[in-house]
Design an enzyme around this catalytic site. Structure first.
Site, short mmCIF file in Angstrom:
data_model
loop_
_atom_site.label_atom_id
_atom_site.label_comp_id
_atom_site.label_asym_id
_atom_site.label_seq_id
_atom_site.Cartn_x
_atom_site.Cartn_y
_atom_site.Cartn_z
N LYS A 189 0.83 -1.20 0.00
CA LYS A 189 0.00 0.00 0.00
C LYS A 189 0.87 1.26 0.00
CE LYS A 189 0.44 2.18 4.19
NZ LYS A 189 1.83 1.86 4.41
N SER A 202 8.60 -11.71 -1.42
CA SER A 202 7.90 -10.43 -1.55
C SER A 202 8.60 -9.49 -2.50
CB SER A 202 7.78 -9.77 -0.17
OG SER A 202 7.00 -8.58 -0.26
N SER A 228 9.86 0.04 4.80
CA SER A 228 9.96 1.25 3.96
C SER A 228 8.65 2.01 3.86
CB SER A 228 10.43 0.86 2.55
OG SER A 228 9.50 -0.04 1.96
N GLY A 229 7.63 1.55 4.60
CA GLY A 229 6.35 2.25 4.58
C GLY A 229 5.39 1.80 3.49
N GLY A 284 3.79 -1.16 3.57
CA GLY A 284 2.86 -2.15 4.10
C GLY A 284 3.32 -3.59 3.96
N ASP A 300 -3.30 -0.50 6.88
CA ASP A 300 -2.43 -1.27 5.98
C ASP A 300 -3.05 -2.62 5.63
OD1 ASP A 300 -0.79 0.86 6.41
OD2 ASP A 300 0.99 -0.31 6.90
#
Length: 388
Positions: free
Chosen positions: A10, A136, A142-143, A145, A204
């Site tokens: 996100k 992933s 890193s923000g 999500g 998130d």
């Protein structure tokens, strides 16, 4: 049978930090995913353990089912779809399992994710021997999500193998959950997020589960569907940030300058509301109309970034990204907590691929990591491989 699940990351399009002070925030899914593969052991496998493979980290963990039964005597396959509370006893048992893993110091941050994995797995499937693999496309911390995507993908794969959800095992390719089933996946994933973060907002995991766009204000979430496609360049500065410290810094500035900061938060609220309206407005085949919308979004992004700078949450690396993209007349803003992390840059429809590559090359020469992503796509999906 092998089950695969993928859950998107996100971005926060607008409203970071200001949402804590009552403003509206807008978040959207991106087509960068966490993938989980679940395969239960068969008698021919001669495997009596639960295995976890974190492929990106190059780490494998294994726990014997006898050890799990010893530490989680209360764990059985749930009779109710509702997730139980994370008990003190479970926390102690998981802590003892984590301590015995010898996780490298440089990767100790994954311990909370492994804890969430153990609780979710044993709560849903008890002590069944299985192998669960993760990979992933989202950088950790890193923000974007990544932990929520991890929890949503895991919860989806685990629940897909229960009677609590009904899916077509014969359908080939990725398939979506029904809305009621998504609610269940999201509830379980949120419990996993609590184990990792303590007191998450729920934004998130909700974006990762449902996809599309979510507007969030004062604890209330509104699900929205974008009627226009947006492409973003996401630049990871690779600078870690202390979210709690950044949030506290904004609160302290608010105490020192309450009237000025109230105007800042009100402006952010207006930006988020206008952005949501633009994204939801009916799509048009008229290129000019699309261009006009993109120009408005660029202006809103620039204004939001200026307000974030006034909150004191920018960083020298973020400013480097802003200067670089501005040379190409592109609008950028930080996403998430700031103080490093990631920066969004809108890539207009009429922008040439050559220019995009030039921008990426220049940013990567600064040591940054770049991704291109489309926003507002589908949420978590599932795929069955009945041949395995």
């Amino acid at each position: 049978m092998e089950v695969q699940a993928r859950a998107p990351g996100k971005i926060i399009l607008s409203g970071e930090h200001a949402v804590v002070h009552g403003s509206t925030a807008v978040a959207a899914s991106i087509n960068l995913y966490t993938y989980v593969t679940l395969r239960f052991s068969t008698p021919s496998d001669n495997q009596d353990s639960l295995k976890l493979e974190l492929k990106d980290e190059g780490l494998d963990f294994s726990w014997s089912t006898s050890k799990l039964k010893e530490l989680f005597p209360e764990s059985t396959e749930p009779q109710s779809p509702k997730p139980p509370s994370f008990s003190v006893e479970s926390a102690k048992s998981i802590e003892s399992l984590i301590e015995g893993l010898n996780i490298p110091e440089a990767k100790i941050s994954i311990a909370s994710g492994v804890s969430a994995f153990l609780w979710l797995y044993t709560s849903i499937h008890g002590f069944k021997p299985a192998t669960v693999s993760f990979t992933s496309e989202l950088p950790m911390g890193s923000g974007l999500g990544s932990s929520a995507s991890f929890c949503v993908a895991l919860a989806a794969a685990l629940l897909a193998c229960t009677d609590f959800v009904s899916l077509d095992l014969k359908q080939q390719g990725w398939q979506s959950f029904q809305e009621r089933q998504l609610d269940l996946v999201n509830k379980w994933a949120f419990e996993g997020e609590k184990i990792i973060h303590g007191k998450p907002s729920g934004i998130d995991n909700s974006v990762s589960a449902y996809g599309n766009i979510i507007s969030f204000k004062s604890g209330n979430m509104t699900h929205m569907k974008a009627n226009m496609s947006l492409k973003m360049l996401i630049t990871n500065t690779k600078v870690g940030r202390n979210t709690k410290a950044l949030v506290a810094g904004v609160s302290e500035r608010t105490l020192r300058h309450p009237e000025a900061m109230a105007f800042v938060f009100n402006a952010v609220d207006s930006i988020s509301k206008e952005l949501a309206l633009i994204l939801q407005s009916r799509a048009s085949d008229d290129v000019l109309s699309v261009t006009e919308k993109e120009e408005k979004i660029e202006e809103l992004m620039e204004m939001n970034q200026g307000l974030l700078q006034s909150m004191g949450v920018s960083h020298v690396t973020i400013e480097t990204v802003l200067r670089t993209t501005l040379k190409y007349k592109l609008a950028s803003k930080l996403t998430g907590a700031g103080g490093g992390g990631c920066v969004l840059t809108l890539l207009p429809t009429l922008l040439s691929g050559f220019v995009v590559q030039k921008v990426i090359a220049e940013l990567e020469s600064c040591g940054f990591q770049c991704f291109t992503a489309e926003i507002g796509g589908k949420g978590v999906e599932i795929n069955f491989d009945v041949s395995s």
